[in-house]
Design a protein around this motif. Structure first.
Motif, short mmCIF file in Angstrom:
data_model
loop_
_atom_site.label_atom_id
_atom_site.label_comp_id
_atom_site.label_asym_id
_atom_site.label_seq_id
_atom_site.Cartn_x
_atom_site.Cartn_y
_atom_site.Cartn_z
N TYR A 284 -20.63 47.19 23.52
CA TYR A 284 -19.93 47.14 22.52
C TYR A 284 -19.41 48.55 22.20
N THR A 288 -15.21 48.82 22.38
CA THR A 288 -14.28 49.34 21.30
C THR A 288 -13.39 50.30 21.79
N ILE A 736 -11.20 46.08 13.49
CA ILE A 736 -11.70 44.69 13.79
C ILE A 736 -12.83 44.53 14.83
N ALA A 737 -12.87 45.54 15.84
CA ALA A 737 -13.87 45.60 16.66
C ALA A 737 -15.15 45.89 16.01
N MET A 739 -16.11 45.57 13.11
CA MET A 739 -16.51 44.42 11.96
C MET A 739 -17.58 43.51 12.70
N PHE A 740 -17.10 43.30 13.95
CA PHE A 740 -17.68 42.36 14.88
C PHE A 740 -19.34 43.24 15.09
N VAL A 741 -19.15 44.36 15.52
CA VAL A 741 -20.22 45.14 16.08
C VAL A 741 -21.25 45.48 14.98
N THR A 742 -20.77 45.72 13.89
CA THR A 742 -21.74 46.17 12.76
C THR A 742 -21.89 44.91 11.83
N ARG A 743 -21.05 43.89 11.81
CA ARG A 743 -21.23 42.71 11.01
C ARG A 743 -21.06 43.04 9.54
N SER A 748 -17.55 49.16 8.91
CA SER A 748 -16.53 49.57 9.62
C SER A 748 -15.58 50.72 8.84
#
Length: 883
Positions: A284, A288, A736-737, A739-743, A748
């Motif tokens: 992850y 990023t 954006i990355a 947001m996917f990692v931290t949900r 973010s």
């Protein structure tokens, strides 16, 4: 041997094969960077248009490099002996032009003009200007010239824009070697300290080194065979980034592996579990970072775009670390930590636990403190940058010494003059267009801060008086004055002829009378008594007186009378002739007097006309003198005879292109050509010239400005615009990355905010340190970009480490989760930050100012992040997620 271990062995062998292939295919990096790694500016930029014009200039100097040879005698005037040696060296250059691929050479003794331009006022320094072809590389050309222009008794340097840029590359190459050694030694020491073992450090360096060599070969081959962009900075940043984050990732991975072994897992199970847990975080985080660097492929500016090479390195690094490390972990197991044998678990970070717990307990206070501390950094932020690439080169380089010598003994702008090109569709060797060019030249001379200006009409940097109307009027009025003097003499002569003709007639009459009298005398002489009669008469008178003449006396008188008679006869003949001539003169004089009297009126009329002509010339000359003294006469006028002269043709060959459609004007500034002041001055010149030719014969001509100042101006403009654009793209991609990692959208933004604060603060600290310790108050123009990229792309890792650990405690209260995660991950993050900071610190001994400032900026930002991440994230999460 298990299947899993066999798979890992196969992966290792595959990577070793790729490594060998990469080494075999690795191109000549130095030559490749010199060829394709220079800063590229869009072809539409004015400086690049000027380069294309110079490339097609003609006169056998098209597409050449401008090189300057410097002869210096410190602060003492050059002696005759030294001058003789310098002249010998110059003659050798002239006689061996082909050997060095010299297309043109301008030496001090070529003319009175070159003496003034190329010999310093203090007589200590002389320069020779060369136009050298591109047959050889810059480095080879520099080496050959430097070797062959050495002159005993004087200091000799070879410099120029291309040579300075190449020496900058050489300096980075030399600095890179130091950086690699220092970074490796530093990482080894830190890893041994962290793991209390030499095995893990060696494995870590081995895997990262394997990744680096493969990645470097891949990037350089992409540059060689495709349009992939590289720069002087590509390799050096690949070294520090890959060794920095590669070591960080290995610390994270082997810490997890260590903990799993402590938990009682066997080595194979622990390996799989470590790859699953830590590997996910690494993937992850690395993805990023990878995304951040790869977004730079969208940058327009070549220097910024070249950072994408680091992205290629990160991609290969992730692949190697997640496939090669499992081999050592599954095969060696607990032995990788020899001799510690996992005696203790990883230390809990008291610092991060304390910062996180206090921030979560008093979030508003924590945010307030952060805000107060951020104010000076934000307020003090400045975009004033240093574009002088010469300061990047270490002082022991000959090209820099030569450059500084020129600046010391000549104008500071002499070493890097600015060239203005005016390109027209028609030929410019005519009186009308030359006048416009001269007017532009004069306007530039009037600009404050301009040392000298040279053009086709002012080749020596000064006006040629004979080409200007005021000088031509001066000559004309002088000739007119002479004509007036002649007319006055003629008029006076005519006036003097206005005499009384009766005098001449009177002279004639008197001459006639004289002639008649002479004739009368002659007639009288002819009718006088003879000698016998005279003697007889005399005898009578003497006898009457009582004194008669004796016979002897009578004989003597008779002889004398006879002689006198003969003389009178001759005199009468002559008198007759004189009388005749006198009468003729008198007759002619009378006739002339009559004629003069008849012509008198005509002469009076002619004298009046000449007087009127003289009055007209006087008025005309007075007007011409007034015109001569006015500013209107300060205008160029080149007669056809001058245009066709050999002297003017020489000027045309220098300042007009071979097709006569492009004129160049050479400008020397009195300030350092690479300062912001000079850049602004050149930008204003372009605007002024463009406006100046509007409405003239050259209204349709284009204006381009070449030279280092112009190129720096374009670099500044493009870099500033692309920095904002590239930074925005990078931030959007990383956000954006995240947001996917931290949900989480909010988390973010928290992370991005902390990275931006660290960047601004790090840059501020760098300015202070640079000013106080390095003697440079301004940051290099590319320092903000590289600092931003490195801090944002690499600093995001530590926030991801924290948030990934935060997610492991799902079910607890958000405030408790973040405090617990901070305590557990703090040691890893601090160790990773020390590693990364250390690798960047290894850039400082390179001696390149940009690398030093970037290193200080990144290290300062990492220190800020080490305190900011647990404080800011904990307080914001506490405020945002109350339950």
């Amino acid at each position: 041997m298990s299947k899993y271990i066999k798979q890992n062995i196969a992966k290792l062998i595959a990577w070793l094969a790729v490594l060998i292939l990469g080494i075999l295919m690795l191109p000549n990096i130095s030559g490749l960077v010199a060829d394709k790694g220079q800063t590229k500016i869009p072809e539409t930029a004015k400086s690049q248009v000027a380069k294309m014009i110079q490339k097609d200039w003609g006169h056998k100097i098209s597409n050449t490099r401008q090189v300057v040879v410097v002869f210096n005698n410190d602060d003492k005037a050059l002696s005759e002996k030294q001058q003789s040696k310098i002249n010998h060296t110059i003659d050798e250059l002239k006689n061996n032009k082909h050997k060095y691929d010299i297309k043109g050479i301008t030496a001090p003794n070529d003319s009175s003009t070159t003496k003034k331009q190329l010999i310093s006022d203090d007589k200590t320094t002389q320069i020779v200007q060369l136009d050298v072809g591109k047959r050889d590389s810059v480095r080879k050309m520099n080496q050959e010239l430097t070797q062959n222009v050495k002159t005993s008794g004087v200091k000799t340097y070879v410099t120029g824009g291309d040579i300075l840029n190449d020496d900058f590359s050489v300096a980075i190459e030399a600095g890179l070697k130091k950086t690699e050694v220092i970074a490796i030694v530093f990482i080894l020491i830190v890893l041994i300290w962290v793991f209390r073992s030499p095995i893990v450090p060696l494995i870590s360096l081995g895997t990262v080194g394997l990744s680096f060599i493969i990645a470097l070969s891949a990037v350089m081959n992409l540059a060689k065979y495709t349009n992939f962009t590289i720069s002087n900075f590509t390799e050096v940043f690949m070294v520090v980034v890959m060794f920095g984050i590669g070591t960080d990732y290995n610390i994270l991975l082997y810490n997890q592996f260590k903990n799993d072994l402590i938990e009682g897992m066997d080595k194979e199970t622990a390996t799989k579990h470590s790859i699953k847990i830590a590997g996910k975080t690494i993937l992850y985080s690395g993805s990023t970072v990878l995304l951040g660097f790869l977004t730079l492929t969208l940058a327009k500016f070549s220097i910024y775009r070249s950072a994408a090479g680091v992205g290629v390195g990160v991609a290969i690094l992730l692949a190697v670390l997640l496939t090669v490390n499992p081999f050592f972990m599954s095969v060696l197991g607990n032995r990788v930590f020899w001799p510690s044998h996992n005696a203790t678990e990883s230390n809990h970070s008291r610092l991060w636990h304390w910062l996180s717990s206090r921030s979560a307990k008093n979030p508003i206070l924590a945010i307030g403190i952060i805000g107060v501390l951020a104010i000076p950094a934000i307020v003090g932020y400045s975009n004033k940058l240093n574009y002088d690439t010469v300061v990047e080169i270490p002082s022991n380089y000959s090209s820099k010494q030569g450059f500084k010598t020129i600046q010391k003994h000549f104008s500071k702008g002499t070493a890097e003059p600015t060239t203005i090109y005016i390109k027209s569709k028609q030929t410019l060797d005519n009186e009308s267009d030359l006048r416009v060019i001269d007017n532009v030249t004069n306007q530039i001379q009037g600009v404050k801060g301009i040392k000298t200006v040279a053009s086709v009409t002012q080749p020596g940097g000064e006006k040629i008086d004979q080409l200007y109307v005021n000088d031509q009027l001066k000559s004309l009025t002088s000739q007119t004055a002479k004509a007036q003097d002649g007319l006055r003499e003629l008029q006076n002569g005519l006036s003097a002829g206005n005499f009384d003709a009766t005098q001449l007639q009177d002279i004639g009459a008197k001459a006639t009378l004289i002639g008649e009298e002479l004739k009368s005398i002659q007639a009288a002489g002819g009718n006088s008594a003879n000698s016998e009669q005279l003697i007889t008469a005399l005898q009578q008178k003497m006898t009457a007186a009582g004194q008669p003449l004796s016979q002897t006396q009578i004989s003597i008188l008779a002889g004398a009378a006879s002689q006198q008679s003969a003389s009178l006869s001759s005199m009468q003949s002559r008198l007759q002739a004189i009388a005749q001539y006198t009468q003729t003169i008198g007759s002619d004089a009378q006739s002339l007097g009559n004629d003069l009297q008849s012509k008198q009126q005509q002469m009076a009329t002619a004298s009046g006309s000449i007087g009127e002509l003289n009055d007209g010339l006087t008025k005309s000359n007075d007007y011409l003198k007034q015109l001569q003294d006015s500013s209107a006469s300060n205008t160029l006028f080149v007669p056809d005879a001058v245009l066709k002269s050999d002297t003017f043709k020489k000027s045309e060959n220098v300042y007009l292109s071979s097709n006569k459609k492009v004129a160049k004007i050479t400008v020397v500034l009195d300030s350092d050509p690479l300062t912001a002041k000079s850049i602004k001055k050149v930008e204003n010149l372009e605007t002024m010239i463009t406006n100046s030719i509007k409405g003239t014969a050259l209204k349709d001509a284009s204006v381009s400005i070449g030279g280092q100042t112009s190129e720096t101006s374009d670099t500044s403009s493009i870099a500033n615009q692309d920095f904002v654009r590239s930074a925005a793209i990078m931030l959007i991609g990383i956000t954006i990355a995240l947001m996917f990692v931290t949900r989480s959208v909010l988390q973010s933004f928290y992370i991005i905010a902390s990275l931006l604060l660290a960047y601004v603060g790090g840059l501020g600290i760098t300015r202070v340190i640079s000013s106080t310790l390095l003697g440079e108050s301004l940051l290099g123009w590319n320092v903000p970009f590289f600092t931003f990229v490195m801090l944002v792309a690499l600093g995001v890792d530590y926030s991801i480490f924290l948030m990934m650990k935060y997610r492991e405690f799902d079910g607890d209260q958000p405030g408790d989760r973040i405090v617990k995660a901070a305590g557990l991950i703090g040691t890893v993050v601090i160790s990773a930050a020390i590693i990364l900071g250390g690798t960047f610190a290894a850039l400082i001994p390179a001696g390149v100012l940009t690398l030093t400032q970037v290193a200080i900026g990144v290290i300062s930002g990492l220190v800020i992040l080490a305190f900011l991440i647990p404080t800011m994230n904990s307080s914001l999460i506490k405020l945002t997620y109350k339950k």
